[in-house]
Design an enzyme around this catalytic site. Structure first.
Site, PDB file in Angstrom:
ATOM      1  N   HIS A   1     -16.439  11.386   2.284  1.00  0.00           N
ATOM      2  CA  HIS A   1     -15.255  11.047   1.506  1.00  0.00           C
ATOM      3  C   HIS A   1     -14.462  12.282   1.099  1.00  0.00           C
ATOM      4  O   HIS A   1     -13.462  12.176   0.402  1.00  0.00           O
ATOM      5  CB  HIS A   1     -15.648  10.239   0.265  1.00  0.00           C
ATOM      6  CG  HIS A   1     -16.208   8.894   0.608  1.00  0.00           C
ATOM      7  ND1 HIS A   1     -17.543   8.697   0.855  1.00  0.00           N
ATOM      8  CD2 HIS A   1     -15.615   7.688   0.781  1.00  0.00           C
ATOM      9  CE1 HIS A   1     -17.747   7.417   1.148  1.00  0.00           C
ATOM     10  NE2 HIS A   1     -16.596   6.797   1.108  1.00  0.00           N
TER      11      HIS A   1
ATOM     12  N   LEU B   1       1.274   3.448  -2.322  1.00  0.00           N
ATOM     13  CA  LEU B   1       0.587   4.610  -2.888  1.00  0.00           C
ATOM     14  C   LEU B   1      -0.351   5.225  -1.867  1.00  0.00           C
ATOM     15  O   LEU B   1      -0.451   6.451  -1.765  1.00  0.00           O
ATOM     16  CB  LEU B   1      -0.177   4.209  -4.156  1.00  0.00           C
ATOM     17  CG  LEU B   1      -0.913   5.360  -4.865  1.00  0.00           C
ATOM     18  CD1 LEU B   1       0.050   6.479  -5.255  1.00  0.00           C
ATOM     19  CD2 LEU B   1      -1.655   4.848  -6.099  1.00  0.00           C
TER      20      LEU B   1
ATOM     21  N   ARG C   1       0.828  -1.220   0.000  1.00  0.00           N
ATOM     22  CA  ARG C   1       0.000   0.000   0.000  1.00  0.00           C
ATOM     23  C   ARG C   1       0.865   1.274   0.000  1.00  0.00           C
ATOM     24  O   ARG C   1       0.515   2.275   0.626  1.00  0.00           O
ATOM     25  CB  ARG C   1      -0.979   0.013   1.172  1.00  0.00           C
ATOM     26  CG  ARG C   1      -2.018  -1.063   1.123  1.00  0.00           C
ATOM     27  CD  ARG C   1      -3.017  -0.927   2.259  1.00  0.00           C
ATOM     28  NE  ARG C   1      -2.377  -1.148   3.549  1.00  0.00           N
ATOM     29  CZ  ARG C   1      -2.910  -0.856   4.723  1.00  0.00           C
ATOM     30  NH1 ARG C   1      -4.107  -0.295   4.765  1.00  0.00           N
ATOM     31  NH2 ARG C   1      -2.279  -1.097   5.844  1.00  0.00           N
TER      32      ARG C   1
ATOM     33  N   GLU D   1     -26.685   7.422   0.361  1.00  0.00           N
ATOM     34  CA  GLU D   1     -25.829   8.525  -0.061  1.00  0.00           C
ATOM     35  C   GLU D   1     -26.596   9.444  -0.991  1.00  0.00           C
ATOM     36  O   GLU D   1     -27.173   9.007  -1.971  1.00  0.00           O
ATOM     37  CB  GLU D   1     -24.601   7.985  -0.797  1.00  0.00           C
ATOM     38  CG  GLU D   1     -23.646   9.068  -1.270  1.00  0.00           C
ATOM     39  CD  GLU D   1     -24.073   9.750  -2.557  1.00  0.00           C
ATOM     40  OE1 GLU D   1     -23.907  10.978  -2.654  1.00  0.00           O
ATOM     41  OE2 GLU D   1     -24.583   9.068  -3.459  1.00  0.00           O
TER      42      GLU D   1
ATOM     43  N   CYS E   1     -22.142   8.065   4.945  1.00  0.00           N
ATOM     44  CA  CYS E   1     -21.404   6.831   5.148  1.00  0.00           C
ATOM     45  C   CYS E   1     -20.723   6.915   6.509  1.00  0.00           C
ATOM     46  O   CYS E   1     -20.861   7.914   7.225  1.00  0.00           O
ATOM     47  CB  CYS E   1     -20.388   6.620   4.015  1.00  0.00           C
ATOM     48  SG  CYS E   1     -19.942   4.889   3.749  1.00  0.00           S
TER      49      CYS E   1
ATOM     50  N   ARG F   1      -8.144   4.668  -0.308  1.00  0.00           N
ATOM     51  CA  ARG F   1      -8.935   3.725   0.477  1.00  0.00           C
ATOM     52  C   ARG F   1      -8.743   2.307  -0.053  1.00  0.00           C
ATOM     53  O   ARG F   1      -9.002   2.031  -1.230  1.00  0.00           O
ATOM     54  CB  ARG F   1     -10.417   4.117   0.416  1.00  0.00           C
ATOM     55  CG  ARG F   1     -11.385   3.100   0.986  1.00  0.00           C
ATOM     56  CD  ARG F   1     -11.290   2.979   2.471  1.00  0.00           C
ATOM     57  NE  ARG F   1     -12.390   2.174   2.990  1.00  0.00           N
ATOM     58  CZ  ARG F   1     -12.332   1.452   4.096  1.00  0.00           C
ATOM     59  NH1 ARG F   1     -11.212   1.430   4.799  1.00  0.00           N
ATOM     60  NH2 ARG F   1     -13.371   0.759   4.512  1.00  0.00           N
TER      61      ARG F   1
ATOM     62  N   ASP G   1     -38.956  -3.758  -0.647  1.00  0.00           N
ATOM     63  CA  ASP G   1     -39.332  -5.118  -0.270  1.00  0.00           C
ATOM     64  C   ASP G   1     -38.436  -5.663   0.837  1.00  0.00           C
ATOM     65  O   ASP G   1     -38.798  -6.637   1.510  1.00  0.00           O
ATOM     66  CB  ASP G   1     -39.271  -6.032  -1.500  1.00  0.00           C
ATOM     67  CG  ASP G   1     -39.955  -7.362  -1.269  1.00  0.00           C
ATOM     68  OD1 ASP G   1     -41.054  -7.369  -0.662  1.00  0.00           O
ATOM     69  OD2 ASP G   1     -39.419  -8.395  -1.686  1.00  0.00           O
TER      70      ASP G   1
END
EC number: 2.1.1.14
Length: 764
Positions: A703, A18, A16, A674, A735, A524, A665
Site C-alpha cells: 500500500h 477525489l 470518484r 500482513e 497483499c 482506494r 481451526d
C-alpha cells in the site's frame, strides 16, 4: 419540531473525483493548489447535497483518512516525519502512504520515502484508518487550520455546519503505543488540546459540535470507563454544545455512563441498538437531546418508513424538540447517489437507497413527525409498496438453495487427514525450497487491462478479442514471475475488476451498480456487490483462466478464489435473513469452484479470507457464534479436496492475535498475513500459541510506493523465525499487487526473492 442532521457524508465524490485527483497529484500530474481546489469543490457540492437538513457535518472531509486528520489536528506526528518542512499536505501523505507526490518532495534526495503509518480496519467496517502512534513522551499541539478552512467555507456558503471530531478516548484507544507505554496515561496531556479546540469553535460561531466516541459500544475496562467521566468533566466550562455520537453497536453496560456524561446530546445507532433508544430517553437529563440513528448508514436497502414511524412517533411525543433524527452512522460506508444507476435492474433498484436517498428518508421521517403522516402520504405509500415488493419477490428466494443449506453436515468441513499427513504428501509433489516465495494473487492492473475491459463493456471489443487481451496479460505475469524466480506462481487476475465483484457477477442472487463506489482507504475504492437473493453458482468461474496460466509454466500455479466470509463482509448483504445463512450459501457455491479447480489439475488453491476479522462483533460475548459459522463456512469451502491439494488463505490489515485459535481451526495448509507495516508485531500471537501449519508473514507493504530492501526483508523474516519454525515459513508480500505499477513491483519482488535466497544460505 424534530431536528434533522447527518453524521458524515461520502467524501470520494459521486464519480470518484477525489480518487482521480489524488492519483494525479501523487504522480506529479497536477499541483498541490489544484488538489486543494478539488477538495473545496467536493465539500461545497456535498454540503449542497445535504440541503434541507437542519445541521450538516463539517470536518468529515479528508484527503486520506479522518483519523489521520485528527492526528494532524492534535499535532501528533510520528517522529520520523517531524523534521520535514514544506506544505503540511505533503507531510500528511508521507504518514499515509510513505511519500507524497512525485516532484512535490522538498528534499526528496534524502527524505523522499519514510515508513508509512500502520493501517487497520475501522471497527467492523471495510474502511481502513491510519493508526495514531504514541510513546510515553508524546506531546499534543493543536492545529486548527484544517477545520478552520472548512468552517469558513461552510459559513461563506450559508451552511449551518456542525464540526465532527473524534473524541479523546476513542482517539487514544485507536492508537498504538510504540514503546508499550500506557496510552491512557496521555489523557491529561491531550485534554488541553481538545478544550482549546472547543474554545476555537466558539470563536468560529459554532453552536453544536459532534464528538464521536464509538468505543462506547465496545467492552471497556474500569480504567477507560472512569477516564470518560474524567475527560468529559473537563469539558464542562465549554462554550459550545456537544453531541456525543456512538454507532456500530449497542451501548449495553456503557448506557448509564453515556447518559450521565456532561454533554448536551447523545446519538444512538437505532439500527443496532433500537431497544436502547427508549432507555436513553428515560435516563438522559431533562434538557438533553436524543439523536436517533433511524436510517441504516451502512447498507443500501430502503428503510421501512411506516414501521420506523410506529416506534418513533411515541418518542417524538415524549421528547418534542429534544428528538433529533439522523442516519445510524456516517454515510461514508455507502455510495453517493442511486439516481446515477441507469443500468441497474429496475426492480432491484426500487428496493435501494444510497446516501442522498437516505437523507431524503431522514427528511420524510421528520416531516411525518412534525406535520403528521398525511403531509407525506404519497411518499409513505410508495415506500410501503417497495418494501412489500421486495419481501414477496420470487427472485429473492430459491427453494433448491434452501434445500442445500438444510443438507449441510459436519463431514463437509473435514479434510481427509491432519495437517502433518497432508504436508508430507504436498511437499513430495511440490518440491519447494526452504522459505518458498509467492505473491498474494493480483499483479498490476495496467492501462492495457483497463482499456480492454472498458472496450469490452462498451461493446467495442468482442469476446474473443477480450479473452486474447487477458491471456496476453496473464502470459506477461507468468513470464515476469519466472524471470524473478518465484516458486509458486499466480495468474495475476488480469480478468478481475475486484476480488469480490468478480465472483458476485457470476453468482445468482447478486446485482451490481455502475457507480456504487465506497472508499476503502485513501484513493482506494470498492464497489460492493448487492446480495439480494439466495446464492448459487451456475457455472465455473475461474478454471479456464487458471488452467491457461498453468499451461504456460512447469512451476506450481495457485488457483485464486475469494472466500465466503470475505464475499459476505464486502457485499451489501440482505437484511431479511441471518448473515450466517447467506455465508453458508456462498460457502457451497465457492466449494463447487474449489472442486472444479482440483479436478482440472490445480494443486495449490488460495481462498482469501481478508475480511474474517472485520466481521467480528465489537463485543467479545458475541464472538463465539460469529466465529463458529465463519470458520465452518471456510471449512465447507476448502475441505472437500484431497490431501495432496494445498489450501492457502490470506488475511490482511487486521489485528487477529485474539482469534488465533479460530484461525488455526480453519485448517488451511498455508496462511499469509500482513505484518510489514506493523513490523511483525502481529506475530506476537505466536509467542503463546503454537500455530500448527505454515505461514507467510507479509514482508512487502504494497500500500506504499516505497520499495523494500533485501536487508529489510531478511530482518523481518528473521523476526518471524524467532516465533515460527523456519521450515514452515513462506516469503510473500502482505497483499495483492493490483494497485502498484510494474516499475515498483519488479524491483520489490527482486529484493524479496533475493532475501529468500539469502535466508536459505544462512540456514545451510
Amino acid at each position: 419540531m424534530v431536528t434533522t442532521h447527518n453524521l458524515g457524508f461520502p467524501r470520494i465524490g459521486a464519480k470518484r473525483e477525489l480518487k482521480s485527483g489524488l492519483e494525479r497529484y501523487w504522480k506529479g500530474e497536477s499541483s498541490r493548489a489544484e488538489l486543494k481546489a478539488l477538495g473545496a469543490q467536493l465539500r461545497a457540492r456535498h454540503w449542497d447535497n445535504q440541503k434541507g437538513l437542519d445541521l450538516v457535518p463539517a470536518g468529515d472531509f479528508a484527503f486520506y483518512d479522518q483519523v489521520l486528520d485528527m492526528s494532524f489536528t492534535l499535532g501528533n506526528l510520528p517522529e520520523r516525519v517531524q523534521g520535514f518542512h514544506g506544505d503540511k499536505l505533503d507531510n500528511y501523505f508521507r504518514v499515509a502512504r510513505g511519500r507524497s507526490a512525485a516532484g512535490a518532495e522538498d528534499h526528496a534526495a534524502c527524505c523522499g520515502g519514510v515508513a508509512a503509518g500502520e493501517m487497520t480496519k475501522w471497527f467492523d467496517t471495510n474502511y481502513h484508518y491510519i493508526v495514531p502512534e504514541f510513546t510515553a513522551d508524546t506531546q499534543f499541539n493543536l492545529d486548527t487550520s484544517r477545520l478552520s478552512e472548512q468552517l469558513r467555507e461552510a459559513r461563506e456558503l450559508g451552511v449551518k455546519a456542525k464540526p465532527v471530531i473524534i473524541g479523546p478516548l476513542t482517539y487514544l484507544w485507536l492508537g498504538k503505543a510504540k514503546d508499550n507505554s500506557d496510552k491512557l496515561a496521555l489523557l491529561p496531556r491531550i485534554m488541553p488540546a481538545y478544550r482549546a479546540l472547543l474554545d476555537y469553535f466558539r470563536v468560529m460561531d459554532v453552536e453544536w459540535v459532534q464528538i464521536d466516541e464509538p468505543i462506547l459500544v465496545t467492552e471497556l475496562d474500569p480504567a477507560w470507563r472512569a477516564a470518560f467521566a474524567t475527560a468529559y468533566e473537563g469539558f464542562e466550562l465549554r462554550s459550545v454544545k456537544l453531541l456525543l455520537a456512538t454507532y456500530f453497536g449497542q451501548l449495553q453496560d456503557n448506557l448509564n455512563l453515556a447518559c450521565s456524561l456532561p454533554v448536551d446530546g447523545l446519538h444512538i445507532d437505532a439500527i443496532n441498538a433500537r431497544e436502547e433508544v427508549a432507555l436513553a430517553a428515560q435516563k438522559l437529563p431533562a434538557q438533553s437531546v436524543l439523536s436517533v440513528g433511524a436510517i441504516n448508514g451502512r447498507n443500501i436497502w430502503k428503510t421501512d418508513l411506516t414501521a420506523t414511524l410506529e416506534w418513533l412517533e411515541p418518542l417524538a411525543k415524549q421528547l418534542g424538540e429534544r428528538l433529533w433524527i439522523a442516519p445510524s452512522c456516517s454515510l461514508l460506508h455507502v455510495p453517493v447517489d442511486l439516481a446515477s444507476e441507469e443500468k441497474l435492474d429496475a426492480e432491484i433498484r426500487s428496493w435501494l437507497a444510497f446516501a442522498l436517498q437516505k437523507l431524503d428518508e431522514v427528511k420524510l421521517l421528520a416531516a411525518a413527525l412534525n406535520q403528521g403522516r398525511g403531509a407525506v402520504a404519497v411518499e409513505l405509500a410508495a415506500n410501503a409498496a417497495a418494501i412489500a415488493a421486495r419481501r414477496h419477490s420470487p427472485r429473492v428466494n430459491n427453494p433448491a438453495v434452501k434445500a442445500a443449506i438444510a443438507g449441510i453436515d459436519a463431514n463437509l468441513g473435514s479434510r481427509q487427514h491432519a495437517y502433518a499427513v497432508r504436508a508430507a504428501k504436498q511437499a513430495a509433489i511440490l518440491n519447494l525450497p526452504a522459505y518458498p516465495t509467492t505473491t498474494i494473487g493480483s499483479f498490476p492492473q495496467t492501462a492495457e487491462i483497463r482499456r480492454a475491459r472498458s472496450q469490452f463493456k462498451a461493446g467495442a471489443l468482442d469476446d474473443a478479442g477480450y479473452r486474447a487481451a487477458m491471456r496476453a496479460e496473464i502470459g506477461r505475469s507468468v513470464r515476469e514471475q519466472e524471470q524473478l524466480g518465484l516458486d509458486v506462481l499466480v495468474h495475476g487476475e488480469a480478468e478481475r475488476n475486484d476480488m469480490v465483484e468478480y465472483f458476485g457477477e457470476q453468482l445468482d442472487g447478486y446485482a451490481f451498480s455502475q457507480f456504487g463506489w465506497v472508499q476503502s482507504y485513501g484513493s482506494r475504492c470498492v464497489k460492493p456487490p448487492i446480495l439480494f437473493g439466495d446464492i448459487s453458482r451456475p457455472k465455473a468461474m475461474t478454471v479456464e483462466w487458471i488452467t491457461y496460466a498453468q499451461s504456460l509454466t512447469n512451476k506450481p500455479m495457485k488457483g485464486m478464489l475469494t472466500g465466503p466470509v470475505t464475499i459476505l463482509n464486502w457485499s451489501f448483504v440482505r437484511d431479511d435473513q441471518p448473515r450466517s445463512v447467506s455465508c453458508y450459501q456462498l460457502a457451497l457455491a465457492i466449494r463447487e469452484e474449489v472442486l472444479d479447480l482440483e479436478k482440472a489439475g490445480v494443486g495449490v488453491i488460495q481462498i482469501d479470507e481478508a475480511a474474517l476479522r472485520e466481521g467480528l462483533p465489537l463485543r467479545r460475548d458475541q464472538w463465539g457464534e460469529y466465529l463458529r459459522w465463519a470458520v465452518e463456512s471456510f471449512r465447507i469451502t476448502a475441505n472437500g479436496v484431497a490431501d495432496e491439494t494445498q489450501i492457502h488463505t490470506h488475511m490482511c490489515y487486521s489485528e487477529f492475535n485474539d482469534i488465533i485459535a479460530s484461525i488455526a481451526d480453519m485448517d488451511a495448509d498455508v496462511i499469509t498475513i500482513e505484518t510489514s507495516r506493523s513490523d511483525m508485531e502481529l506475530l506476537d500471537a505466536f509467542d503463546n500459541f503454537k500455530y500448527p501449519n505454515e505461514i507467510g508473514p507479509g514482508v512487502y507493504d504494497i500500500h506504499s510506493p516505497n520499495i523494500p530492501t533485501e536487508a529489510h526483508i531478511v530482518q523481518l523474516m528473521q523476526k518471524a523465525a524467532e516465533r515460527i519454525p523456519a521450515e514452515r515459513l513462506w516469503v510473500n508480500p502482505d497483499c495483492g499487487l493490483k494497485t502498484r505499477q510494474w516499475a515498483e513491483v519488479v524491483p520489490a519482488l527482486t529484493n524479496m526473492v533475493a532475501a529468500a535466497r539469502a535466508l536459505r544460505s544462512q540456514a545451510q
